[in-house]
Design a protein around this motif. Structure first.
Motif, PDB file in Angstrom:
ATOM      1  N   ALA A 185       0.785  -1.229   0.000  1.00  0.00           N
ATOM      2  CA  ALA A 185       0.000   0.000   0.000  1.00  0.00           C
ATOM      3  C   ALA A 185       0.819   1.282   0.000  1.00  0.00           C
ATOM      4  CB  ALA A 185      -0.962  -0.019   1.190  1.00  0.00           C
ATOM      5  N   ILE A 197     -13.114 -12.081   4.506  1.00  0.00           N
ATOM      6  CA  ILE A 197     -13.972 -12.963   5.285  1.00  0.00           C
ATOM      7  C   ILE A 197     -15.322 -13.072   4.600  1.00  0.00           C
ATOM      8  CG2 ILE A 197     -12.834 -12.549   7.483  1.00  0.00           C
ATOM      9  CD1 ILE A 197     -15.026 -10.566   8.137  1.00  0.00           C
ATOM     10  N   PHE A 232     -18.798 -18.281   9.276  1.00  0.00           N
ATOM     11  CA  PHE A 232     -17.935 -17.265   8.679  1.00  0.00           C
ATOM     12  C   PHE A 232     -16.509 -17.761   8.687  1.00  0.00           C
ATOM     13  CE2 PHE A 232     -15.700 -15.118  12.132  1.00  0.00           C
ATOM     14  CZ  PHE A 232     -16.441 -15.491  13.244  1.00  0.00           C
ATOM     15  N   ILE A 266      -4.655   5.377   2.416  1.00  0.00           N
ATOM     16  CA  ILE A 266      -4.691   4.055   1.784  1.00  0.00           C
ATOM     17  C   ILE A 266      -3.980   3.026   2.655  1.00  0.00           C
ATOM     18  CG2 ILE A 266      -3.834   2.741  -0.187  1.00  0.00           C
ATOM     19  CD1 ILE A 266      -4.281   5.299  -1.859  1.00  0.00           C
ATOM     20  N   ARG A 267      -2.833   3.440   3.218  1.00  0.00           N
ATOM     21  CA  ARG A 267      -2.090   2.477   4.055  1.00  0.00           C
ATOM     22  C   ARG A 267      -2.913   2.081   5.279  1.00  0.00           C
ATOM     23  NH1 ARG A 267       3.307   4.244   7.066  1.00  0.00           N
ATOM     24  NH2 ARG A 267       1.742   5.445   8.165  1.00  0.00           N
ATOM     25  N   LEU A 287      -6.141   2.158   5.717  1.00  0.00           N
ATOM     26  CA  LEU A 287      -7.275   1.302   5.340  1.00  0.00           C
ATOM     27  C   LEU A 287      -6.812  -0.112   5.026  1.00  0.00           C
ATOM     28  CD1 LEU A 287      -9.404   3.731   3.170  1.00  0.00           C
ATOM     29  CD2 LEU A 287     -10.164   2.546   5.238  1.00  0.00           C
ATOM     30  N   THR A 288      -5.665  -0.208   4.415  1.00  0.00           N
ATOM     31  CA  THR A 288      -5.147  -1.531   4.077  1.00  0.00           C
ATOM     32  C   THR A 288      -4.838  -2.334   5.348  1.00  0.00           C
ATOM     33  OG1 THR A 288      -4.179  -0.591   2.083  1.00  0.00           O
ATOM     34  CG2 THR A 288      -3.403  -2.758   2.763  1.00  0.00           C
ATOM     35  N   LEU A 293      -8.105  -3.603   6.649  1.00  0.00           N
ATOM     36  CA  LEU A 293      -8.586  -4.748   5.876  1.00  0.00           C
ATOM     37  C   LEU A 293      -7.793  -6.003   6.196  1.00  0.00           C
ATOM     38  CD1 LEU A 293      -9.131  -2.928   2.491  1.00  0.00           C
ATOM     39  CD2 LEU A 293     -10.895  -3.931   3.934  1.00  0.00           C
ATOM     40  N   THR A 294      -6.503  -5.813   6.431  1.00  0.00           N
ATOM     41  CA  THR A 294      -5.675  -6.966   6.797  1.00  0.00           C
ATOM     42  C   THR A 294      -6.169  -7.591   8.099  1.00  0.00           C
ATOM     43  OG1 THR A 294      -3.788  -5.925   5.741  1.00  0.00           O
ATOM     44  CG2 THR A 294      -3.328  -7.718   7.253  1.00  0.00           C
ATOM     45  N   ILE A 302      -9.182  -7.520   9.183  1.00  0.00           N
ATOM     46  CA  ILE A 302     -10.439  -8.219   8.896  1.00  0.00           C
ATOM     47  C   ILE A 302     -10.149  -9.595   8.318  1.00  0.00           C
ATOM     48  CG2 ILE A 302     -12.482  -8.200   7.419  1.00  0.00           C
ATOM     49  CD1 ILE A 302     -12.473  -5.136   7.675  1.00  0.00           C
ATOM     50  N   VAL A 303      -9.213  -9.626   7.378  1.00  0.00           N
ATOM     51  CA  VAL A 303      -8.872 -10.908   6.762  1.00  0.00           C
ATOM     52  C   VAL A 303      -8.360 -11.883   7.806  1.00  0.00           C
ATOM     53  CG1 VAL A 303      -7.266 -12.038   5.184  1.00  0.00           C
ATOM     54  CG2 VAL A 303      -8.443  -9.964   4.485  1.00  0.00           C
ATOM     55  N   LEU A 304      -7.471 -11.401   8.666  1.00  0.00           N
ATOM     56  CA  LEU A 304      -6.909 -12.284   9.686  1.00  0.00           C
ATOM     57  C   LEU A 304      -7.977 -12.808  10.633  1.00  0.00           C
ATOM     58  CD1 LEU A 304      -3.548 -10.495  10.550  1.00  0.00           C
ATOM     59  CD2 LEU A 304      -3.869 -12.718   9.457  1.00  0.00           C
ATOM     60  N   SER A 305      -8.922 -11.921  10.990  1.00  0.00           N
ATOM     61  CA  SER A 305      -9.978 -12.390  11.898  1.00  0.00           C
ATOM     62  C   SER A 305     -10.810 -13.469  11.242  1.00  0.00           C
ATOM     63  CB  SER A 305     -10.864 -11.215  12.329  1.00  0.00           C
ATOM     64  OG  SER A 305     -11.638 -10.776  11.242  1.00  0.00           O
ATOM     65  N   GLY A 306     -11.028 -13.359   9.929  1.00  0.00           N
ATOM     66  CA  GLY A 306     -11.774 -14.395   9.213  1.00  0.00           C
ATOM     67  C   GLY A 306     -11.045 -15.712   9.194  1.00  0.00           C
ATOM     68  N   VAL A 307      -9.744 -15.635   9.074  1.00  0.00           N
ATOM     69  CA  VAL A 307      -8.955 -16.870   9.037  1.00  0.00           C
ATOM     70  C   VAL A 307      -8.948 -17.546  10.396  1.00  0.00           C
ATOM     71  CG1 VAL A 307      -6.626 -17.774   8.722  1.00  0.00           C
ATOM     72  CG2 VAL A 307      -7.519 -16.052   7.152  1.00  0.00           C
ATOM     73  N   ALA A 342     -11.046 -17.061  13.071  1.00  0.00           N
ATOM     74  CA  ALA A 342     -12.314 -17.417  13.705  1.00  0.00           C
ATOM     75  C   ALA A 342     -13.340 -17.830  12.669  1.00  0.00           C
ATOM     76  CB  ALA A 342     -12.834 -16.217  14.500  1.00  0.00           C
TER      77      ALA A 342
END
Lengths: 224, 410
Positions: A23, A151, A162, B8-9, B11-12, B15-16, B18-23, B25
């Motif tokens: 980024a 997610i 999820f 941008i940084r 926000l990135t 988002l990172t 968010i991605v990690l939390s999805g992985v 949990a």
């Protein structure tokens, strides 16, 4: 029995960790191109996009479940199509920001629905994804390709799940005006549903599946 | 770095996260995975002509007959055979209401209620209706102008013969009475005129002749009237009725009994009743009831019952009780006839693959079931028909290997 995290999870983590490194990397603003009309940039050799250019994209289209991959099935039977594949609806809103003349990062919120084979149940999905894109420009056309990781919230009747999701796709856009572009986009969406069987009130590990969706969308993009 | 780059940084980074939390949990507290559940949903292809959105109020196969009759909006019939389709009999000209609310086959005649009246069509020697047009129906008289026909029942009468009974209501009241088809089969005569006062029936959901071992001198009809059961003694005057005394104190305050089922237990009649939340069993000495059942925090309102013999994978057979609910709770199966427990029928495990059938995945799992018919000799197979509320008619056969019913749409 507990099992190791699949390769997909490792890939998701790796990409997620790499995003912050990408980024802030666009420190070469092309300030000399700012006063040149977009339609003339390519002609005079000025990059079409530059650091900080942003846009919003909205899309509406269809989604269909191509097949479900079952890692516990016998070899040769692991990719199962449903008896009758239903076509569902999809919508998304995506924000993109360019970190270079072709590379962009962004985020997307989307939602989709699809009926089960007998139409009595509906699968709802709401993925939130971080995006990484590369745009080929041939004015007035653009050919963006992108991938996303994030997610995915998924429900079917009382079931709720999820977990991670990964997407990759591309499309074609026509710049109708300086601000607006319209086009078509298609993408492949991969939805792991991973279980370890370690919970008394959850599915067994043999219920682990990987959903594979194909999505086709009409899109509109606004540059700002 | 300019401000845009910093935004941008940041926000990135968000988002990172968010991605990690999805992985990290992921969860699902249901017993079956989502894709695994979708996999097991069979494609319902067989369709013999009953409308898929029909409410089926009756399904009948006369003794020894080669035809099935179904009340599914209109009256439909088909021959018992591998590839036969349903034929609809046009509704009677004389009725403003073109859908039927009740149907029975009695003797060599179909009786059906359209609107306020009962109509009939005779069957030929093969058991097929003699006509299928609207003017083939004949009205069956006997009701007063202010009376309305409601339901038809078959039961044994005081002489030990099969009889056709009809519940009637008085217009603009909730008083119900019971009529019986006369010996000439052309008119209904009163058994119990609509009672008045405290003994008034607020409905008649079923009629059954049950010889109560506790009262061997009493012989008569049990009238299932929702929150009460009434008894009509054969020896009393026709208008004399009384509440049945055996109502246990521990019953729910509003049991809302609907269908009764008489089960022959080695020569002894056992009575089952479908009610709110429970199935009730009476063997002449004891009342038993199932556990109280709820689905999605709502009481399951049982409305229909049947008993079916099933052969397991070892070749031995046992009898099971199927119960249909009024609402979207689906079908239930008793583990045994003592009603210790009810459960939703077993379904194939997901790993048993596509196309093997999935009880819960069909429309039957989310609709009410108003009526059953067990046919022990349907193309040399034992099957059960389930008439749904708004989801058509289904035929189920038991797969011993899968230990589950496979349901096909009619």
């Amino acid at each position: 029995m507990r099992r190791k995290a699949p390769f997909s999870v490792s890939l998701t983590i790796a990409f997620a960790l790499a995003l912050p490194l990408i980024a802030p990397g666009g420190a070469y603003a092309q300030e000399e191109g700012e006063n040149i009309p977009e339609a003339e940039r390519e002609v005079v050799g000025v990059p079409f996009y530059e650091l900080g250019d942003q846009n919003l994209m909205i899309g509406l289209g269809s989604t269909t479940l191509l097949f479900v991959h079952n890692p516990y099935a016998d070899p040769g039977e692991r990719a199962q199509r449903l008896d009758r594949t239903r076509i569902g609806g999809l919508g998304f809103l995506r924000w993109n920001a360019f970190v270079g003349e072709n590379i962009s990062v962004g985020a997307e919120l989307s939602g989709s629905f699809m009926s089960s084979p007998n139409r009595h149940r509906t699968l709802f999905q709401v993925p939130i994804t971080a995006r990484l894109g590369y745009t080929f420009v041939r004015y007035p056309f653009e050919f963006p390709v992108h991938m996303g990781l994030g997610i995915n919230f998924m429900t079917l009747e009382e079931r709720f799940y999820f977990g991670p999701t990964a997407q990759a796709g591309g499309g074609v856009l026509y710049n109708a005006t300086a601000d607006w572009a319209f086009g078509l986009e298609t993408r492949y969406s991969w939805v792991p549903e991973n279980y370890t069987g370690g919970r008394d009130d959850g599915p067994e590990d043999t219920d682990t599946r990987f959903g594979n969706f194909l999505q086709i969308n009409l899109v509109a993009r606004y540059n700002f | 770095m300019n401000n845009k780059g910093a935004i941008i940084r940041n926000l990135t980074i968000l988002l990172t996260a968010i991605v990690l939390s999805g992985v990290i949990a992921s969860c699902n507290r249901q017993p079956t995975g989502i894709f695994a559940s979708l996999e097991t949903e069979i494609d319902v292809e067989e369709d013999r002509g009953i409308p898929n959105d029909a409410t089926v109020t009756a399904i009948v196969r006369p003794d020894g007959g080669n035809y099935l009759f179904a009340a599914a909006g209109g009256i439909h019939y088909r021959e018992v055979g591998a590839a036969t389709e349903w034929t609809r009999i046009a509704s009677p000209d004389g009725s403003d209401v073109k859908t039927t609310s009740a149907m029975r086959v009695f003797g060599d005649t179909i009786y059906a209620i359209f609107g306020r009246e009962v109509y009939s069509i005779d069957l030929d020697d093969d058991g097929e209706p003699e006509g299928t047009s609207s003017d083939d129906w004949q009205p069956v008289g006997g009701l007063a102008d202010d009376q309305k026909a409601h339901r038809l029942f078959t039961a044994i009468d005081a002489n030990g013969d099969d009889a056709l009974y009809l519940s009637v209501s008085v217009e603009d009241t909730s008083r119900y009475g019971l009529y019986q088809l006369n010996d000439n089969d052309d008119e209904f005569k009163p058994v119990v005129s609509p009672p008045e006062g405290d003994d008034a029936w607020d409905h008649v959901y079923d009629v059954v002749r049950y010889q109560d071992p506790d009262d061997p001198n009493e012989d008569g009809l049990w009238i299932i009237a929702g929150d009460s059961i009434f008894f009509v003694d054969d020896n009393d005057d026709v208008d004399e009725i009384k509440p049945k005394a055996q109502r246990p104190d521990e019953w729910p305050s509003t049991p809302k009994f609907r269908q009764a089922y008489l089960y022959d237990d080695d020569g002894d009649d056992v009575l089952y009743l479908a009610g709110n939340g429970r199935i009730v069993r009476y063997d002449g000495s004891d009342w038993q009831r199932s556990d109280d059942h709820e689905v999605r925090n709502e009481t399951v309102e049982f409305r229909s019952l049947t008993v079916m013999s099933i052969e397991d994978a070892n070749g031995s057979s046992y009898e099971t009780l199927l119960a249909g609910s009024r609402s979207r709770a689906g079908l239930f199966e008793a583990v045994d006839l003592e009603l210790v427990n009810l459960r939703r029928p077993l379904r194939p495990q997901a790993e048993q693959g596509v196309g093997t059938g999935n009880y819960e995945a069909t429309a039957l799992s989310i609709t009410g079931v108003k009526t059953f018919l067990v046919d022990d000799d349907h193309d040399e197979e034992r099957v059960v028909f389930a008439g749904s509320v708004g989801a058509g008619l289904w035929r189920g056969s038991y797969d011993s290997e899968l230990e589950s019913f496979i349901w096909m749409r009619e």
